[in-house]
Design a protein around this motif. Structure first.
Motif, PDB file in Angstrom:
ATOM      1  N   LEU A 135      -1.023  -6.418  10.804  1.00  0.00           N
ATOM      2  CA  LEU A 135       0.390  -5.782  10.483  1.00  0.00           C
ATOM      3  C   LEU A 135       1.128  -7.159   9.536  1.00  0.00           C
ATOM      4  O   LEU A 135       1.232  -8.293   9.801  1.00  0.00           O
ATOM      5  CB  LEU A 135       1.277  -5.411  11.470  1.00  0.00           C
ATOM      6  N   ASP A 177      -2.110  -3.347   7.504  1.00  0.00           N
ATOM      7  CA  ASP A 177      -0.921  -2.495   7.066  1.00  0.00           C
ATOM      8  C   ASP A 177       0.120  -3.357   6.488  1.00  0.00           C
ATOM      9  O   ASP A 177       0.669  -4.262   7.199  1.00  0.00           O
ATOM     10  CB  ASP A 177      -0.336  -1.628   8.327  1.00  0.00           C
ATOM     11  N   ALA A 206       1.297   4.880   2.549  1.00  0.00           N
ATOM     12  CA  ALA A 206       0.645   4.002   3.211  1.00  0.00           C
ATOM     13  C   ALA A 206       0.197   4.395   4.714  1.00  0.00           C
ATOM     14  O   ALA A 206      -0.796   4.043   5.250  1.00  0.00           O
ATOM     15  CB  ALA A 206       1.352   2.618   3.426  1.00  0.00           C
ATOM     16  N   SER A 207       1.105   5.305   5.174  1.00  0.00           N
ATOM     17  CA  SER A 207       0.710   6.020   6.535  1.00  0.00           C
ATOM     18  C   SER A 207      -0.526   6.660   6.308  1.00  0.00           C
ATOM     19  O   SER A 207      -1.460   6.544   7.473  1.00  0.00           O
ATOM     20  CB  SER A 207       1.878   6.962   6.996  1.00  0.00           C
ATOM     21  N   LYS A 228       7.189   3.028  -2.615  1.00  0.00           N
ATOM     22  CA  LYS A 228       8.512   2.221  -2.142  1.00  0.00           C
ATOM     23  C   LYS A 228       8.785   1.245  -3.578  1.00  0.00           C
ATOM     24  O   LYS A 228       8.998   1.874  -4.509  1.00  0.00           O
ATOM     25  CB  LYS A 228       8.036   1.088  -1.133  1.00  0.00           C
ATOM     26  N   ALA A 251       2.446  -2.148   3.999  1.00  0.00           N
ATOM     27  CA  ALA A 251       2.912  -1.028   3.286  1.00  0.00           C
ATOM     28  C   ALA A 251       4.063  -1.430   2.479  1.00  0.00           C
ATOM     29  O   ALA A 251       4.097  -0.998   1.163  1.00  0.00           O
ATOM     30  CB  ALA A 251       3.549  -0.097   4.162  1.00  0.00           C
ATOM     31  N   SER A 252       4.882  -2.541   3.016  1.00  0.00           N
ATOM     32  CA  SER A 252       6.154  -2.706   2.414  1.00  0.00           C
ATOM     33  C   SER A 252       6.340  -3.822   1.628  1.00  0.00           C
ATOM     34  O   SER A 252       7.260  -4.475   1.325  1.00  0.00           O
ATOM     35  CB  SER A 252       7.493  -2.474   3.183  1.00  0.00           C
ATOM     36  N   SER A 286       2.164   0.953   0.288  1.00  0.00           N
ATOM     37  CA  SER A 286       2.871   2.302  -0.212  1.00  0.00           C
ATOM     38  C   SER A 286       3.112   2.299  -1.740  1.00  0.00           C
ATOM     39  O   SER A 286       3.190   1.352  -2.243  1.00  0.00           O
ATOM     40  CB  SER A 286       4.325   2.115   0.386  1.00  0.00           C
ATOM     41  N   TYR A 309       5.050   2.829  12.955  1.00  0.00           N
ATOM     42  CA  TYR A 309       4.225   3.760  12.212  1.00  0.00           C
ATOM     43  C   TYR A 309       2.719   3.682  12.848  1.00  0.00           C
ATOM     44  O   TYR A 309       1.788   4.385  12.220  1.00  0.00           O
ATOM     45  CB  TYR A 309       3.931   3.461  10.925  1.00  0.00           C
TER      46      TYR A 309
HETATM   47  C1  LIG Z   1       6.647   2.086   4.993  1.00  0.00           C
HETATM   48  C2  LIG Z   1       5.965   1.400   5.942  1.00  0.00           C
HETATM   49  C3  LIG Z   1       4.826   2.519   6.360  1.00  0.00           C
HETATM   50  C4  LIG Z   1       4.606   3.820   5.915  1.00  0.00           C
HETATM   51  O1  LIG Z   1       4.422   3.886   4.299  1.00  0.00           O
HETATM   52  P1  LIG Z   1       4.646   5.330   3.525  1.00  0.00           P
HETATM   53  O2  LIG Z   1       3.864   5.002   2.104  1.00  0.00           O
HETATM   54  O3  LIG Z   1       5.781   5.591   3.376  1.00  0.00           O
HETATM   55  O4  LIG Z   1       3.586   6.320   4.354  1.00  0.00           O
HETATM   56  C5  LIG Z   1       3.706   2.055   7.089  1.00  0.00           C
HETATM   57  N1  LIG Z   1       3.736   0.761   7.597  1.00  0.00           N
HETATM   58  C6  LIG Z   1       4.744   0.069   7.373  1.00  0.00           C
HETATM   59  C7  LIG Z   1       4.737  -1.332   7.994  1.00  0.00           C
HETATM   60  C8  LIG Z   1       6.017   0.161   6.535  1.00  0.00           C
HETATM   61  O5  LIG Z   1       6.830  -0.485   6.193  1.00  0.00           O
END
Ligand SMILES: *Cc1c(COP(=O)(O)O)cnc(C)c1O
Length: 387
Positions: free
Chosen positions: A165, A194, A83-84, A222, A196-197, A219, A126
Motif C-alpha cells: 500500500l 494499491d 482503483a477499487s 481523483k 490509488a490516490s 484512480s 478499502y
Molecule cells: C481512493 C482510494 C481507493 C479507491 O479508489 P477509487 O478510484 O475511488 O475506487 C483505494 N485505495 C486507496 C488507498 C485510495 O486512496
C-alpha cells in the motif's frame, strides 16, 4: 417538468434544484462521498464523442491500455472501474492468472492458491476489495512495522500474491517495496500495489513499477480528473494481461465492474492532459490559493495554519491545527458546521492527527476559494466565542 424539457439551459444547479438536493463546494479533495473530482472538459468531450460509435470492447480496452502504458511510461496498462475495481482484478489475476477454468470458478477458490500476504500496517479501509474475488488475507508484522523475514515466513503453496500500500498517513515501518518485490519474485509471486490516490506527483506513474510492483492500481477519478468511476492498472505485461482476462467484460467475478466505451475514452483524454501539465506551475497555483486560506485563518486565536505539500498532502493543502489553547469545538464538529452552512462546504478531516483539518484546492475554482475562506473564518470566529 422534465429535465430534458427545461426552458433554461441545463446546468448542474438546475439538475440539483429539480431533484431537491443542495450542491456543495468541495474543499475536501477527491473524496467519493462528495462526488470525487471535476472531470476535465477534455474528458467530457471525449465521452460525448465516443457515444457516437460502437466498438468491440476488448479491442478498445487493449488499444487504450497500450496508449496509457505509453503515456505513463510503463510497459503495460489496462482500465478498471476505479482503483477499487483494480484491487478486485489484482486479486483475481493473482489467483486465476490466464486459466479459463479458474477465472470462471472464482470467487470459489478450491484448488488454487488464494492467500494474499498483507503487512498489518497496510490494512486500510478499502482492502475488503482484495477479498471480493475469494482471496483471504494472511496478516504479518504489527501496525508498527514488519520485517522481510516475517513476510517470507508466511509464504506457502497457498500464497497467490503479496500486497503493498502507498497512501497518505499510512503507518511507517513496512518492508521497502524493492525488497518486497525481490522476495516475491524469487518465489514466483506478484506484488499487488494499491497507490490509488498517489497522483500527483506524476513521477509516481513509474516509481512503483520501477521498484518492482507487478500491478499498480491508480484512480482515474481523483486528481487525474477522468470519469469518477474509472481507474487503471499499470505493470508487467504478463500481469496486466492476466488482469485484463479476469476483468469485465469477460464473464466472471468482476463482471459487475464494467467500464463503458465513453468512460474509457474519457479516462484516456483526462490522462493525456494530466501528464502534459507542468507540475511546477500547477503546484505554484495551488500554493497561492492555499496561502489565502492560511493568511485568514492563522490570525484566529488558537489556530495555527500552514501550507503543507508532502507525502501525506499530495498537492499544497492549507492544514489548520487547533492549538492547546483553542477552547472551541473539535475539528470534526467544525467540519460538520461547514457542511451544514450556506453554502455547504466540505473540508477534509479524519485522515491525519485529530487536531487538524484541511482545505484541498483540487476541486476549487478561484472564486470558490474566497467563499470557502470566508465561511471557514466566520465559523471559527463564532465557535471561538462559544457559540
Ligand atoms: C481512493 C482510494 C481507493 C479507491 O479508489 P477509487 O478510484 O475511488 O475506487 C483505494 N485505495 C486507496 C488507498 C485510495 O486512496
Amino acid at each position: 417538468m422534465k429535465l430534458n424539457r427545461m426552458a433554461e439551459r441545463l446546468t448542474g444547479a438546475a439538475i440539483t434544484k429539480y431533484l431537491g438536493i443542495t450542491p456543495l463546494i468541495n474543499a475536501g479533495g477527491p473524496n467519493t462521498r462528495h462526488s470525487g473530482s471535476r472531470p476535465r472538459p477534455e474528458a467530457i468531450r471525449a465521452m460525448e464523442a465516443m457515444s457516437e460509435v460502437f466498438v468491440q470492447i476488448d479491442e478498445l480496452l487493449i488499444a487504450a491500455g497500450e496508449r496509457i502504458a505509453e503515456l505513463t511510461g510503463n510497459e503495460a496498462a489496462t482500465i478498471t472501474s476505479g482503483a477499487s475495481g483494480g484491487l478486485v482484478v489484482q486479486a483475481a489475476a493473482a489467483m486465476a492468472k490466464d486459466d479459463p477454468d479458474r477465472i470462471s470458478q472464482l470467487p470459489i477458490t478450491d484448488g488454487m492458491p488464494h492467500e494474499l500476504i498483507i503487512q498489518r500496517g497496510h490494512r486500510f479501509i478499502y482492502d475488503h476489495l482484495y477479498l471480493a474475488a475469494g482471496a483471504r488475507f494472511v496478516e504479518v508484522g504489527s501496525t508498527d512495522g514488519c520485517t522481510l523475514d516475517e513476510v517470507e515466513a508466511a509464504i506457502t503453496a497457498r500464497t497467490a500474491g503479496i500486497i503493498h500500500l502507498e497512501s497518505p498517513f499510512k503507518s511507517v515501518g513496512a518492508v521497502p517495496l524493492p525488497d518486497l518485490a525481490d522476495l516475491a519474485h524469487s518465489r514466483g509471486l506478484p506484488v499487488l500495489a494499491d497507490c490509488a490516490s498517489m497522483l500527483p506527483p506524476r513521477a509516481n506513474l513509474t516509481i512503483f513499477t520501477d521498484q518492482g510492483a507487478d500491478l499498480v492500481s491508480f484512480s482515474g477519478g481523483k486528481a487525474v480528473r477522468g470519469p469518477q468511476s474509472t481507474g487503471f492498472l499499470i505493470g508487467k505485461p504478463e500481469w496486466v494481461e492476466y488482469a485484463r482476462l479476469n476483468n469485465a467484460p469477460n464473464p466472471g467475478v468482476t463482471r459487475a465492474q464494467k467500464v463503458s466505451k465513453e468512460e474509457i475514452a474519457g479516462l484516456l483524454a483526462a490522462l493525456e492532459v494530466f501528464v502534459d501539465i507542468d507540475e511546477e506551475i500547477e503546484t505554484r497555483h495551488y500554493r497561492e490559493q492555499m496561502n489565502l486560506v492560511v493568511d485568514q485563518i492563522a490570525e484566529i486565536p488558537g489556530m495555527a495554519a500552514e501550507v503543507k505539500h508532502n507525502y501525506d498532502h499530495y498537492i499544497p493543502q492549507a492544514v489548520v491545527t487547533f492549538g492547546d489553547d483553542w477552547r472551541g469545538p473539535s475539528t470534526a464538529e467544525i467540519v460538520e458546521r461547514l457542511k451544514a452552512g450556506t453554502p455547504r462546504v466540505f473540508a477534509a478531516d479524519g485522515q491525519g492527527p485529530s487536531n487538524t483539518m484541511w482545505i484541498d484546492p483540487l476541486n476549487l475554482q478561484d472564486r470558490e476559494v474566497e467563499i470557502v475562506v470566508e465561511q471557514f473564518r466566520n465559523i471559527l470566529i463564532e465557535a471561538a466565542s462559544g457559540r
